[in-house]
Design an enzyme around this catalytic site. Structure first.
Site, short mmCIF file in Angstrom:
data_model
loop_
_atom_site.label_atom_id
_atom_site.label_comp_id
_atom_site.label_asym_id
_atom_site.label_seq_id
_atom_site.Cartn_x
_atom_site.Cartn_y
_atom_site.Cartn_z
CG ASP A 91 -0.18 -0.12 2.53
OD1 ASP A 91 0.40 0.88 2.99
OD2 ASP A 91 -0.18 -1.23 3.09
N GLY A 149 9.87 -11.58 -1.30
CA GLY A 149 10.80 -10.98 -0.36
C GLY A 149 11.74 -11.99 0.27
CG ASP A 166 3.67 -3.31 6.09
OD1 ASP A 166 2.84 -3.94 6.76
OD2 ASP A 166 3.41 -2.25 5.47
CB THR A 168 -0.74 -10.94 5.95
OG1 THR A 168 0.11 -12.01 5.50
CG2 THR A 168 -1.22 -10.15 4.74
CG ASP A 169 -2.82 -10.93 10.99
OD1 ASP A 169 -2.28 -9.82 11.10
OD2 ASP A 169 -4.05 -11.10 11.04
N PRO A 173 0.02 -18.42 5.24
CG PRO A 173 -1.00 -18.05 3.19
CD PRO A 173 -1.28 -18.07 4.66
#
Length: 288
Positions: A91, A149, A166, A168-169, A173
């Site tokens: 984002d 990454g 940065d 996701t939780d 995955p």
């Protein structure tokens, strides 16, 4: 979990029946990429809402409560952060905050899903101008790489002062980004004095995942710090883990540099308040 058209609300359900929800006016975008489902909603009071695979990533009004906490504590604790790597963060909010630091000569963002970048650029008022410059390769201090990454970190010859994940939780995955092997790759790619930070989930609801990540990081980094911060849209308090390479003291930050940033949520002069963790969680971490 998800959008309830009858109630005109989006609710993200966490473990044990705890939910975080937003009243929404309409769904304005939805697509399925190779990696995940992307949804964007217009909320009643917080601007647009970005959802990835059913989980809240940010709301426009209040997104700085996450991005400031993820970026500025490590950037101000490092004596001279010149080269920075952001993994994830499609984002653009994290890279936006990184580039506010005048010491930064080059900041690279590696995002696996081009769809997140495109949707954020087209529909979100978070960092659209920056994303536009990155896409056009017109940002002199920033670079956007669409790629994995984990693979990038293993293969790059670059070295960094600060690495920011940065993601996701720390479930599903994204668990690979919280593994000992990934931390070792990050440690190797930091300069002799470097800092690594990752978000690590809800303090109360992802406690076991926080403990697992903390244990893995302790096997790799010279020192590991944990802190929490209230983030709008998440099941707060939200946890963060910082890995140190070298002799940097993450307990102290450059307050003068911080004053020049004019931050809204994170206060460098009250840096010590970050470390206020619930006693039972702190006890678990200290025994980990």
């Amino acid at each position: 979990m998800g959008y309830n058209e009858k109630e005109r609300a989006f609710i993200e359900w966490y473990p044990r029946g705890y939910g975080v929800g937003f009243k929404v006016k309409q769904r304005i975008f939805e697509t399925q990429t190779e990696y995940q489902r992307i949804e964007i909603y217009e909320t009643e009071g917080f601007g647009k809402l970005l959802i990835l695979d059913g989980t809240v990533q940010l709301v426009e009004i209040g997104e700085e409560s996450y991005h400031e906490a993820l970026v500025h504590p490590v950037m101000l604790a490092h004596p001279n952060p010149r080269r920075v790597l952001v993994i994830g963060g499609g984002d653009g909010g994290t890279l936006r905050e990184v580039l506010r630091h005048k010491t930064v000569e080059k900041a690279t963002m590696v995002e696996i899903d081009e769809g997140v970048v495109e949707a954020s650029y087209l529909y979100l008022d978070v960092a659209s101008e920056l994303l536009d410059r990155l896409i056009k390769k017109e940002e002199p201090r920033g670079e956007l790489i669409i790629g994995d990454g984990v693979r990038y970190l293993k293969e790059t010859d670059e070295r960094f002062d600060v690495i920011i994940v940065d993601s996701t939780d720390p479930v599903g995955p994204a668990k690979l980004l919280f593994s000992e092997g990934f931390y070792r790759s990050a440690y190797e790619k930091l300069n002799e004095r470097g800092l690594y930070i990752t978000q690590a989930g809800s303090v109360y609801l992802f406690t076991n995942e926080l403990l697992d990540a903390y244990r893995a990081m302790k096997k790799v980094f010279d020192r590991v710090y944990y802190f929490s911060f209230p983030v709008i849209g998440y099941a707060s308090p939200w946890s963060f883990l910082v890995g140190v390479k070298g002799d940097i003291d993450f307990g102290k930050v450059d307050v003068e540099r911080g004053r020049g940033l004019e931050l809204y949520y994170y206060d460098p002069e009250r840096h010590g308040t970050l470390f206020q963790m619930p006693k039972y969680v702190r006890d678990l971490l200290e025994r980990a």
